[in-house]
Design an enzyme around this catalytic site. Structure first.
Site, PDB file in Angstrom:
ATOM      1  N   ASP A  21     -13.621   0.813  22.147  1.00 15.97           N
ATOM      2  CA  ASP A  21     -12.140   0.481  21.908  1.00 15.97           C
ATOM      3  C   ASP A  21     -11.410  -0.279  22.942  1.00 15.97           C
ATOM      4  OD1 ASP A  21     -12.608   2.208  19.454  1.00 15.97           O
ATOM      5  OD2 ASP A  21     -10.991   3.386  19.814  1.00 15.97           O
ATOM      6  N   ASP A  39      -9.385   4.380   6.422  1.00 18.64           N
ATOM      7  CA  ASP A  39      -8.782   5.212   7.181  1.00 18.64           C
ATOM      8  C   ASP A  39      -7.970   6.318   6.495  1.00 18.64           C
ATOM      9  OD1 ASP A  39     -10.091   3.915   9.001  1.00 18.64           O
ATOM     10  OD2 ASP A  39      -8.309   2.620   9.600  1.00 18.64           O
TER      11      ASP A  39
END
Length: 238
Positions: free
Chosen positions: A8, A129
């Site tokens: 990330d 998500d």
């Protein structure tokens, strides 16, 4: 089964968030390019990258770093984070990214997802998500009021090449993935599913291997914190 070590990127650094909260992030010393090299050196074949700056701005903010990783290492890379138009998709595909992950933009606009799958066949992954069964959007700051399985039913025939399912309540918590919900998604999905969020041990990896229609697993925080050793993990990467 494919193992996707995660990188990330935020402010040019490797970071990990807890439940997607930008205020509770951990920064790591290794640069994204160094971290990718470390994964490659251990023998991994796949890599999951999220441009967190892109998730906030809707721009391909870290394209240069991702291009550097693609050019230096022979890895199959999937990239997500704020990809909201065809131009951004094309930029990633042009530099050699294997799959481009669409999330919020696809949930808010199903026709965008459909057209992207048509324009870029076998290149589009869908990131779902979820929190308590409902999809979240905009870097997990908004609830879409759409049930995950209802949305999946509507887009299942679009030609999505991969589905990445994340349980937000588990992400960065190292409490094991939500296998029950993931299995419901995998049973309904026309394309293979990647498990994301909460992987904490090799037992989680072994359990994932027993589930149907699961293509792979994303592992992030458990690697950075040393709970899962790369030497053990790479043995599961087929």
């Amino acid at each position: 089964m494919k193992i996707f070590p995660a990188i990330d990127i935020k402010d040019k650094k490797c970071v990990r968030l807890v439940k997607g909260d930008f205020n509770s992030k951990t920064e790591y010393e290794m640069s994204p390019v160094e971290q990718a090299g470390n994964y490659k050196d251990h023998g991994f074949k796949n890599l999951h990258i999220v441009d967190l700056d892109g998730a906030l701005t809707g721009e391909t903010t870290n394209l240069d770093i991702i291009q550097d990783i693609v050019s230096k290492f022979d890895l199959k890379i999937e990239v997500g984070g704020g990809i909201r138009n065809f131009e951004s998709i094309k930029k990633y595909i042009d530099i050699g990214v294997e799959k481009v992950i669409l999330g919020s933009a696809a949930i808010k606009n199903k026709s965008f997802l459909k057209e992207a799958c048509e324009k870029f066949p076998n290149k589009i992954a869908l990131g779902l998500d979820a929190k308590d069964g409902f999809l979240s959007v905009s870097g997990w700051r908004e609830n879409s009021n759409q049930l995950t399985l209802d949305y999946l039913k509507q887009v299942n025939g679009y030609g999505i090449s991969r589905l990445i399912y994340t349980d937000i309540n588990r992400d960065g918590m190292k409490q094991s993935p939500n296998f029950e919900e993931t299995l419901k998604v995998a049973v309904k999905s026309n394309c293979p599913v990647i498990i994301s969020g909460g992987v904490s041990s090799m037992d989680d990896i072994k359990k994932a291997k027993t589930l149907k229609n699961i293509e792979g697993v994303i592992v992030g925080k458990a690697i950075y914190d040393g709970d899962i050793k790369l030497e053990e993990l790479v043995k599961e990467d087929a």
